[in-house]
Design a protein around this motif. Structure first.
Motif, PDB file in Angstrom:
ATOM      1  N   LEU A  45      -1.194   3.290  -6.518  1.00 14.37           N
ATOM      2  CA  LEU A  45      -1.652   3.192  -5.132  1.00 14.37           C
ATOM      3  C   LEU A  45      -3.113   3.606  -5.015  1.00 14.37           C
ATOM      4  O   LEU A  45      -3.934   2.895  -4.404  1.00 14.37           O
ATOM      5  CB  LEU A  45      -0.779   4.088  -4.242  1.00 14.37           C
ATOM      6  N   ALA A  46      -3.466   4.735  -5.595  1.00 18.54           N
ATOM      7  CA  ALA A  46      -4.828   5.262  -5.458  1.00 18.54           C
ATOM      8  C   ALA A  46      -5.865   4.347  -6.098  1.00 18.54           C
ATOM      9  O   ALA A  46      -6.990   4.214  -5.597  1.00 18.54           O
ATOM     10  CB  ALA A  46      -4.901   6.658  -6.068  1.00 18.54           C
ATOM     11  N   HIS A  86      10.013   5.148  -2.300  1.00 21.12           N
ATOM     12  CA  HIS A  86       9.594   4.459  -3.524  1.00 21.12           C
ATOM     13  C   HIS A  86       8.296   3.680  -3.354  1.00 21.12           C
ATOM     14  O   HIS A  86       7.732   3.188  -4.340  1.00 21.12           O
ATOM     15  CB  HIS A  86      10.721   3.534  -4.003  1.00 21.12           C
ATOM     16  N   TRP A  87       7.802   3.565  -2.125  1.00 14.73           N
ATOM     17  CA  TRP A  87       6.473   2.990  -1.940  1.00 14.73           C
ATOM     18  C   TRP A  87       5.411   3.850  -2.624  1.00 14.73           C
ATOM     19  O   TRP A  87       4.287   3.404  -2.847  1.00 14.73           O
ATOM     20  CB  TRP A  87       6.152   2.870  -0.447  1.00 14.73           C
ATOM     21  N   SER A  88       5.770   5.079  -2.978  1.00 11.56           N
ATOM     22  CA  SER A  88       4.808   5.997  -3.599  1.00 11.56           C
ATOM     23  C   SER A  88       5.265   6.491  -4.964  1.00 11.56           C
ATOM     24  O   SER A  88       4.791   7.506  -5.448  1.00 11.56           O
ATOM     25  CB  SER A  88       4.559   7.188  -2.664  1.00 11.56           C
ATOM     26  N   ASP A  89       6.174   5.770  -5.618  1.00 10.79           N
ATOM     27  CA  ASP A  89       6.678   6.179  -6.933  1.00 10.79           C
ATOM     28  C   ASP A  89       5.572   6.332  -7.971  1.00 10.79           C
ATOM     29  O   ASP A  89       5.643   7.180  -8.852  1.00 10.79           O
ATOM     30  CB  ASP A  89       7.688   5.152  -7.442  1.00 10.79           C
ATOM     31  N   TYR A  90       4.574   5.472  -7.890  1.00  9.63           N
ATOM     32  CA  TYR A  90       3.464   5.492  -8.850  1.00  9.63           C
ATOM     33  C   TYR A  90       2.177   5.766  -8.065  1.00  9.63           C
ATOM     34  O   TYR A  90       1.410   4.840  -7.770  1.00  9.63           O
ATOM     35  CB  TYR A  90       3.379   4.160  -9.592  1.00  9.63           C
ATOM     36  N   PRO A  91       1.912   7.031  -7.736  1.00 11.05           N
ATOM     37  CA  PRO A  91       0.765   7.342  -6.861  1.00 11.05           C
ATOM     38  C   PRO A  91      -0.577   6.927  -7.437  1.00 11.05           C
ATOM     39  O   PRO A  91      -1.494   6.586  -6.692  1.00 11.05           O
ATOM     40  CB  PRO A  91       0.858   8.868  -6.688  1.00 11.05           C
ATOM     41  N   ALA A 121      -7.960   9.832  -2.433  1.00 17.58           N
ATOM     42  CA  ALA A 121      -8.375   8.458  -2.732  1.00 17.58           C
ATOM     43  C   ALA A 121      -8.791   7.709  -1.476  1.00 17.58           C
ATOM     44  O   ALA A 121      -9.487   6.693  -1.561  1.00 17.58           O
ATOM     45  CB  ALA A 121      -7.247   7.717  -3.442  1.00 17.58           C
ATOM     46  N   GLY A 122      -8.337   8.187  -0.309  1.00 15.83           N
ATOM     47  CA  GLY A 122      -8.678   7.525   0.938  1.00 15.83           C
ATOM     48  C   GLY A 122      -7.888   6.255   1.174  1.00 15.83           C
ATOM     49  O   GLY A 122      -8.439   5.248   1.630  1.00 15.83           O
ATOM     50  N   ILE A 123      -6.586   6.283   0.887  1.00 16.65           N
ATOM     51  CA  ILE A 123      -5.744   5.109   1.085  1.00 16.65           C
ATOM     52  C   ILE A 123      -4.479   5.524   1.818  1.00 16.65           C
ATOM     53  O   ILE A 123      -3.933   6.606   1.576  1.00 16.65           O
ATOM     54  CB  ILE A 123      -5.422   4.421  -0.261  1.00 16.65           C
ATOM     55  N   TYR A 124      -4.017   4.684   2.718  1.00 15.59           N
ATOM     56  CA  TYR A 124      -2.842   5.028   3.513  1.00 15.59           C
ATOM     57  C   TYR A 124      -2.188   3.758   4.048  1.00 15.59           C
ATOM     58  O   TYR A 124      -2.814   2.701   4.153  1.00 15.59           O
ATOM     59  CB  TYR A 124      -3.216   5.957   4.663  1.00 15.59           C
ATOM     60  N   GLY A 125      -0.896   3.882   4.343  1.00 17.46           N
ATOM     61  CA  GLY A 125      -0.167   2.724   4.839  1.00 17.46           C
ATOM     62  C   GLY A 125       0.960   3.139   5.756  1.00 17.46           C
ATOM     63  O   GLY A 125       1.473   4.258   5.684  1.00 17.46           O
ATOM     64  N   SER A 126       1.332   2.247   6.639  1.00 25.59           N
ATOM     65  CA  SER A 126       2.458   2.496   7.543  1.00 25.59           C
ATOM     66  C   SER A 126       3.271   1.225   7.689  1.00 25.59           C
ATOM     67  O   SER A 126       2.787   0.124   7.391  1.00 25.59           O
ATOM     68  CB  SER A 126       1.958   2.972   8.919  1.00 25.59           C
TER      69      SER A 126
END
Length: 444
Positions: A82-83, A74-79, A168-173
């Motif tokens: 994020l972008a 769900h960290w990516s539910d709304y891509p 978009a050039g975005i990422y997370g861990s």
């Protein structure tokens, strides 16, 4: 005050949320009538138990049929949300967009299952060691967002996550671990861990802590979830977002409200209302509905995020027969099928078979003196991290101890991670015992 606008480019609908605005107890009872006696026996055991509740075996009729690893998706539910963080031209606007994205992750993670099905919150499967969950989302503007999760530790249970949008050039861990106990009639779940967000078009790093959870109305068989305590987002450029999550008061008030603020703070450690802090924006609203950000100089109010303005993107997951043996839906396929058909005895047997197989594997590794290592993630102590990460989590550690002292990082991120000048070799692939206070063991 000026007309309400929205943060980012997503359009907003009316402030009356149509998707989860009445988060009272769900109408459906999660306990089948024929299992009411078993449920009461389980509750008696839970209420008298003093340790971490994850070490208790949960009856099959209380399982929701998916792995805990899926919750991380769900960290990516709304891509698009994020972008769009990458569109910001300065640190202040970027922090607002990161805060907007963070709020967007919460509804799917902690409320959507109950709001859409009108049944109570159930327990996910405890992932097996090395279990993986892979998913993606397609957006017509920003392209593909991917998500990867791996269970990197069993004692304590820790799940590592990674997500990215290459276009978009975005990422997370990050990673998360949970410990739970009963307090009164509510199950308190403390989440330990962190999420670190990075962008290719900026050297700014964003470090996030995780909220605590309250699972309410368990005794009635209609549980639902609220969030509690305080969480933070810390920018390596000296900006902080502070969120206060409120549970409903006993007699009056509303569910799922929060407030907070965005401030500039150049101090090395967080101090509540500390000297030198510049209060930039107030935040307020409901994380299951709509929320707002208010400029403290101009009084201008903007919509931070509105759940009903746009539905979450459709998640894309490979069919079970195309998944590897360690992917979540293949691991738990037989158990999930049995739960879906209401055959709880078969579900219990299939679940027990998985547990016994895992115990046998652990025994074989111990006898062979073999160390298990994750496939996709590596543990890095903060002392070995780049300065932006080290300083940001040093700031957060003075406010919340739950972020720990290191990070699980993806082995193949969108761009190579910078190393601190003092770093030599990453400090291993097993979570250090002092990195988490979640020391209690758990049963699958």
């Amino acid at each position: 005050m000026s007309d309400t606008k929205s943060v980012g480019s997503a359009a907003s609908s009316s402030s009356n949320n149509k998707n989860g605005a009445s988060p009272n107890e769900p109408a459906g009872n999660i306990v089948p009538t024929s299992y009411s006696t078993d449920f009461m026996s389980f509750l008696k055991g839970v209420l008298s138990f003093t340790g971490d509740l994850s070490s208790l075996t949960c009856p099959s009729f209380l399982l929701n049929g998916i792995s805990l690893l899926e919750y991380g998706a769900h960290w990516s539910d709304y891509p698009h949300v994020l972008a769009e963080v990458t569109k910001a031209t300065d640190s202040v606007e970027r922090m607002k967009l990161v805060a907007r994205w963070f709020v967007s992750t919460l509804y799917g993670s902690y409320n959507k299952r109950v709001a859409e099905s009108n049944t109570g919150e159930k327990k996910p499967f405890n992932p097996i060691l090395g279990e993986q969950f892979l998913a993606s989302w397609d957006d017509p503007t920003y392209g593909e967002t991917t998500f990867t999760c791996e269970q990197v530790s069993h004692h304590p249970p820790v799940s590592a996550i990674y997500f990215e949008n290459a276009k978009a050039g975005i990422y997370g861990s990050g990673h998360f671990s949970q410990k739970s106990k009963f307090k009164g009639t509510t199950m308190k779940v403390v989440q330990e861990g962190r999420v670190t967000l990075r962008m290719k078009n900026s050297d700014e790093v964003y470090c996030l802590s995780l909220p605590s959870l309250n699972i309410c109305s368990i005794l009635s068989g209609k549980p639902f979830l609220e969030m509690s305590n305080t969480t933070f987002i810390r920018s390596s450029k000296g900006y902080t977002a502070e969120f206060h999550w409120h549970t409903k008061p006993w007699l009056y008030g509303e569910y799922h409200k929060f407030d907070g603020k965005i401030l500039k703070d150049t101090a090395a450690k967080f101090v509540q209302d500390g000297p030198g802090q510049e209060y930039l924006f107030a935040m307020k609203g409901k994380w299951v509905a709509d929320s707002y950000v208010v400029n403290q100089k101009t009084g201008e109010e903007q919509i931070l995020f509105d759940v009903s303005a746009q539905p979450a993107a459709d998640i894309i997951i490979k069919p079970v027969d195309q998944q590897s043996e360690l992917e979540s839906r293949r691991v738990w396929h037989k158990v999930s099928e049995a739960l879906a058909s209401g055959n709880y005895d078969v579900a219990s047997k299939e679940k027990t078979d998985i547990e016994e197989n895992q115990r046998q594997l652990r025994k074989e590794r111990a006898e062979a003196n073999t160390e298990w290592k994750p496939t996709l993630f590596t543990w890095i102590d903060d002392v070995d991290a780049e300065e932006a990460v080290k300083s940001s989590y040093n700031y957060l550690n003075s406010a919340v101890s739950s972020v720990g002292t290191g990070s699980w990082v993806f082995n193949n991120p969108l761009q190579p991670l910078a190393k601190s000048k003092s770093a030599s070799v990453a400090s291993g692939t097993q979570t250090p015992s002092d990195a988490f206070s979640t020391a209690q063991s758990s049963v699958l």
